[in-house]
Design an enzyme around this catalytic site. Structure first.
Site, PDB file in Angstrom:
ATOM      1  N   GLU A 154       0.874  -1.175   0.000  1.00 47.15           N
ATOM      2  CA  GLU A 154       0.000   0.000   0.000  1.00 47.15           C
ATOM      3  C   GLU A 154       0.913   1.227   0.000  1.00 47.15           C
ATOM      4  O   GLU A 154       1.819   1.316   0.837  1.00 47.15           O
ATOM      5  CB  GLU A 154      -0.884   0.001   1.256  1.00 47.15           C
ATOM      6  CG  GLU A 154      -1.841   1.166   1.227  1.00 47.15           C
ATOM      7  CD  GLU A 154      -2.810   1.210   2.398  1.00 47.15           C
ATOM      8  OE1 GLU A 154      -2.829   0.273   3.225  1.00 47.15           O
ATOM      9  OE2 GLU A 154      -3.549   2.216   2.468  1.00 47.15           O
TER      10      GLU A 154
ATOM     11  N   ARG B 257       5.317 -12.954   9.446  1.00 44.54           N
ATOM     12  CA  ARG B 257       5.965 -11.682   9.157  1.00 44.54           C
ATOM     13  C   ARG B 257       7.255 -11.575   9.956  1.00 44.54           C
ATOM     14  O   ARG B 257       7.461 -12.292  10.935  1.00 44.54           O
ATOM     15  CB  ARG B 257       5.035 -10.517   9.437  1.00 44.54           C
ATOM     16  CG  ARG B 257       4.663 -10.337  10.895  1.00 44.54           C
ATOM     17  CD  ARG B 257       3.526  -9.332  11.066  1.00 44.54           C
ATOM     18  NE  ARG B 257       3.925  -7.982  10.717  1.00 44.54           N
ATOM     19  CZ  ARG B 257       3.330  -7.250   9.782  1.00 44.54           C
ATOM     20  NH1 ARG B 257       2.312  -7.724   9.111  1.00 44.54           N
ATOM     21  NH2 ARG B 257       3.729  -6.037   9.530  1.00 44.54           N
TER      22      ARG B 257
ATOM     23  N   LYS C  18       4.054   0.677   9.790  1.00 50.74           N
ATOM     24  CA  LYS C  18       4.219   1.898   9.007  1.00 50.74           C
ATOM     25  C   LYS C  18       3.595   3.096   9.726  1.00 50.74           C
ATOM     26  O   LYS C  18       4.082   4.213   9.612  1.00 50.74           O
ATOM     27  CB  LYS C  18       3.596   1.730   7.618  1.00 50.74           C
ATOM     28  CG  LYS C  18       4.466   0.895   6.699  1.00 50.74           C
ATOM     29  CD  LYS C  18       4.016   0.997   5.263  1.00 50.74           C
ATOM     30  CE  LYS C  18       2.889   0.033   5.008  1.00 50.74           C
ATOM     31  NZ  LYS C  18       2.480   0.003   3.585  1.00 50.74           N
TER      32      LYS C  18
HETATM   33  P1  ATP Z   1       0.379  -1.817   7.493  1.00 54.40           P
HETATM   34  O1  ATP Z   1       1.472  -1.838   8.547  1.00 54.40           O
HETATM   35  O2  ATP Z   1      -0.013  -0.450   7.069  1.00 54.40           O
HETATM   36  O3  ATP Z   1      -0.736  -2.797   7.703  1.00 54.40           O
HETATM   37  P2  ATP Z   1       1.862  -3.553   5.811  1.00 54.40           P
HETATM   38  O4  ATP Z   1       3.115  -3.475   6.625  1.00 54.40           O
HETATM   39  O5  ATP Z   1       1.063  -4.785   5.752  1.00 54.40           O
HETATM   40  O6  ATP Z   1       0.950  -2.339   6.162  1.00 54.40           O
HETATM   41  P3  ATP Z   1       1.784  -3.381   2.970  1.00 54.40           P
HETATM   42  O7  ATP Z   1       2.176  -2.230   2.163  1.00 54.40           O
HETATM   43  O8  ATP Z   1       0.383  -3.820   2.933  1.00 54.40           O
HETATM   44  O9  ATP Z   1       2.275  -3.050   4.404  1.00 54.40           O
HETATM   45  O10 ATP Z   1       2.748  -4.606   2.715  1.00 54.40           O
HETATM   46  C1  ATP Z   1       3.048  -5.121   1.447  1.00 54.40           C
HETATM   47  C2  ATP Z   1       3.452  -6.551   1.567  1.00 54.40           C
HETATM   48  O11 ATP Z   1       4.534  -6.689   2.452  1.00 54.40           O
HETATM   49  C3  ATP Z   1       2.324  -7.380   2.115  1.00 54.40           C
HETATM   50  O12 ATP Z   1       2.163  -8.522   1.303  1.00 54.40           O
HETATM   51  C4  ATP Z   1       2.750  -7.757   3.489  1.00 54.40           C
HETATM   52  O13 ATP Z   1       2.315  -9.036   3.812  1.00 54.40           O
HETATM   53  C5  ATP Z   1       4.268  -7.680   3.411  1.00 54.40           C
HETATM   54  N1  ATP Z   1       4.820  -7.291   4.707  1.00 54.40           N
HETATM   55  C6  ATP Z   1       4.564  -6.164   5.395  1.00 54.40           C
HETATM   56  N2  ATP Z   1       5.201  -6.169   6.581  1.00 54.40           N
HETATM   57  C7  ATP Z   1       5.890  -7.325   6.650  1.00 54.40           C
HETATM   58  C8  ATP Z   1       6.752  -7.926   7.620  1.00 54.40           C
HETATM   59  N3  ATP Z   1       7.029  -7.330   8.768  1.00 54.40           N
HETATM   60  N4  ATP Z   1       7.276  -9.139   7.336  1.00 54.40           N
HETATM   61  C9  ATP Z   1       7.006  -9.749   6.170  1.00 54.40           C
HETATM   62  N5  ATP Z   1       6.200  -9.250   5.216  1.00 54.40           N
HETATM   63  C10 ATP Z   1       5.647  -8.047   5.439  1.00 54.40           C
HETATM   64 MG    MG Z   2      -1.055  -4.171   4.649  1.00 59.64          MG
END
Ligand code: ATP
Ligand code: MG
Length: 562
Positions: A37, A262, A272
């Site tokens: 996002e 994650r 974020k």
């Molecule tokens: P928010 O913290 O705003 O919910 P997010 O960290 O999930 O957002 P996105 O931009 O939706 O951020 O993430 C893009 C991709 O990165 C998604 O497929 C998510 O699963 C992956 N992702 C985000 N954070 C992690 C993490 N800490 N470890 C592994 N994958 C991650």
């Molecule tokens: Mg997300």
């Protein structure tokens, strides 16, 4: 496939992909996607997801789409769209074709919503968001059906069209899927598909005032793009039921969602929202502050893409949530830079040394090895003269026996140079040591000990008149607690920030070969760590180096009581 790949154990996602290739489930295709996002910069957690998604596609001859999941007009911005692309490229991956945007599918998503209304599988609800939340029930009690749940198809179509036409303010109506208010899975209790938001979108402008929810967007976007393996983090395990329900109800191509754990890292946060707050509140200098876990922060700090990819490889992919020690990330960088970074000499906290028996005006050009790990890196010359700087820490006036560095009457070896003996100490009026008077032994050129004298500690040094001035920034953990999110009840999450996470040393002295080090240049300062020229603040007139990482893990040393 490389030899390494063949002998390495598969992770569970690779196992799924190989099974699918064997059974022909996707006709031999492998299509993954990375769906950020655009509401913030990418961080090291995203790197794990990027390495997994792009890595799988590369390994099995498929491809990976970059798709911006941009359904929240208020929080998103093109600044993030651009930075995300930069960071993925920097990590070393290339997406398939142009970047894609969920917002490009708004038309198709709208048509699919109309289809569900016509099929009696969606309805316009006019309860307030509060009522909807309250009537959803709990995990132990069923939800209450909305009084609008049985609206006629025509009425639903008309209301949805008027929602789209902008006739209603935000929050007056929503479109909901008609699934099951008594389902034991809360996510299936008539989830919201569309809400009214009179908001400007960074790509579609004011074309829309209704926006689809994440769940009504994500699976269908995967479907439109013919993704085979939709890999996401464990929090979305429940959402999979809805992902599958929409694909089935719409009778469209149906990718397989698979969840993995994650990444959580010690001493930092990965949300974020929290990272944005640190930036907005100026707790850090920006998204690319070298203390941030963002990819641009790590890059500025001195991290290499190779080290980050190696880190992702080492931590592997599992279905168990846990916390990874920051040291694992730091060690990946140490291993990479140990092989690649050239050695240089720099004195961070200088103490002047005058060598009384070294002729004024004389300069020795001494050869110094650039990288003992890499012969092809060759050597350079460093100038040696009567006045030098050494590290303040390397001298002690009243030194205990166990102190092996310089002290009055004691001798040390200067790296690549000579043996040096401290004869006397000069202090200022305040009693602070400002200079050491020393002698050197000309018979020890290159640091050898010809007469079999006991081995000495080796100090780094810089010739005073040749030295280049620099500012050095030393970084420590951004948060004080290992689990950065662990704050006492009622306390602000930021109370855990480490007030000493940045130390600036403004009077450092570098060997002259560093005078024209370019932004981004990385090297090892002997005995001190790996450093990188700051890409933002460093200039020819005012050199700024960031410490990327110390040579060894200081915390581990302390724990062992050394
Ligand atoms: P928010 O913290 O705003 O919910 P997010 O960290 O999930 O957002 P996105 O931009 O939706 O951020 O993430 C893009 C991709 O990165 C998604 O497929 C998510 O699963 C992956 N992702 C985000 N954070 C992690 C993490 N800490 N470890 C592994 N994958 C991650
Ligand atoms: Mg997300």
């Amino acid at each position: 496939m490389s030899k390494d790949d063949e002998t390495k154990q598969l992770n569970f996602v690779e196992e799924i992909v190989e099974d699918d290739l064997r059974t022909g489930r996707w006709y031999g295709r492998v299509v993954t996607r990375f769906p950020p996002e655009p509401n913030g910069y990418l961080h090291i957690g995203h790197a794990k997801s990027i390495c997994l998604n792009f890595g799988i596609a590369q390994k099995y001859g498929g491809h990976t789409n970059l798709r911006f999941d941009d359904t929240n007009p208020e929080k998103e911005d093109t600044e993030y769209v651009d930075s995300i692309q930069d960071d993925i490229r920097w990590l070393g991956f290339a997406w398939h074709g142009d970047p894609l945007f969920a917002s490009d599918y708004f038309g198709q998503l709208h048509d699919w919503a109309v289809q569900l209304i016509k099929d009696g599988k969606a309805y316009v609800d006019s309860q307030t968001l509060d009522e909807i939340r309250r009537n959803r029930g709990t995990s132990s009690s069923p939800g209450i059906e909305s009084p609008h749940r049985d609206r006629a198809v025509d009425e639903n179509l008309e209301l949805f069209a008027r929602m789209k036409a902008g006739e209603f303010p935000d929050g007056v109506h929503v479109l909901r899927a008609k699934i099951d208010m008594a389902s034991k899975h809360l996510i299936l209790r008539d989830p919201i598909m569309y809400r009214i938001r009179h908001a400007h979108h960074h790509r579609t402008g004011n074309a829309w005032c209704i926006y689809p929810m994440y769940d009504f967007t994500h699976g269908q976007s995967d479907s439109i793009e013919r993704v085979t393996h939709s890999i996401c983090t464990l929090e979305f395990e429940n959402n999979r039921r809805l992902y599958d329900w929409y694909c089935e109800a719409l009778d469209i191509y149906h990718p397989q969602q698979t969840e993995f754990a994650r990444l959580n890292l010690t001493y930092t946060v990965m949300s974020k929202r929290k990272l944005l707050e640190l930036v907005k509140d100026k707790d850090v200098s920006g998204w690319d502050d070298p203390r941030m876990p963002t990819l641009c922060g790590l890059r500025r700090r001195g991290y290499t893409p190779e080290a980050i990819r190696q880190f992702c490889e080492r931590i592997g992919v599992t279905r168990f949530n846990g916390m990874t020690d920051l040291v694992v990330l730091e060690n990946a960088l140490r291993d990479d830079l140990n092989k690649r970074a050239e050695r240089r000499m720099a004195v961070l906290n200088p103490l002047k040394v005058v060598i009384e028996n070294y002729p004024e005006g004389q300069v020795d050009e001494l050869p110094a090895i650039n990288n003992p790990e890499d012969e092809s890196a060759g050597s350079r010359v460093v100038p040696f003269s009567r006045e030098l700087y050494i590290e303040r820490d390397d001298f002690m006036e009243d030194a205990p026996k166990k102190f092996f560095r310089l002290a009055p009457g004691r001798e040390v070896r200067l790296r690549y140079a000579y043996y040096l003996k401290c004869e006397s100490v000069i202090k200022d009026e305040a009693g602070e040591i400002v200079e050491l008077r020393c002698t050197y032994d000309p018979a020890t050129k290159g640091g050898s000990s010809p007469d079999g004298r006991k081995d000495k500690a080796t100090l780094h040094w810089v010739s005073a008149k040749h030295a280049v001035d620099a500012e050095i920034r030393l970084y420590d953990h951004l948060f004080q607690q290992e689990d950065a999110n662990d704050v006492p009840e009622g306390a602000d999450w930021k109370s855990n920030l480490n007030p000493a996470s940045l130390e600036v040393l403004s009077a450092a002295k570098l060997e002259p070969s560093l005078a024209d080090a370019e932004p981004g240049f990385r090297c090892q300062f002997e005995r001190l760590g790996y450093f990188c020229v700051d890409a933002k603040d460093s200039t020819r007139e005012h050199l700024v180096f960031n410490r990327a990482v110390t040579l060894r893990d200081a915390w581990a040393k302390m724990a062992k009581g050394k």
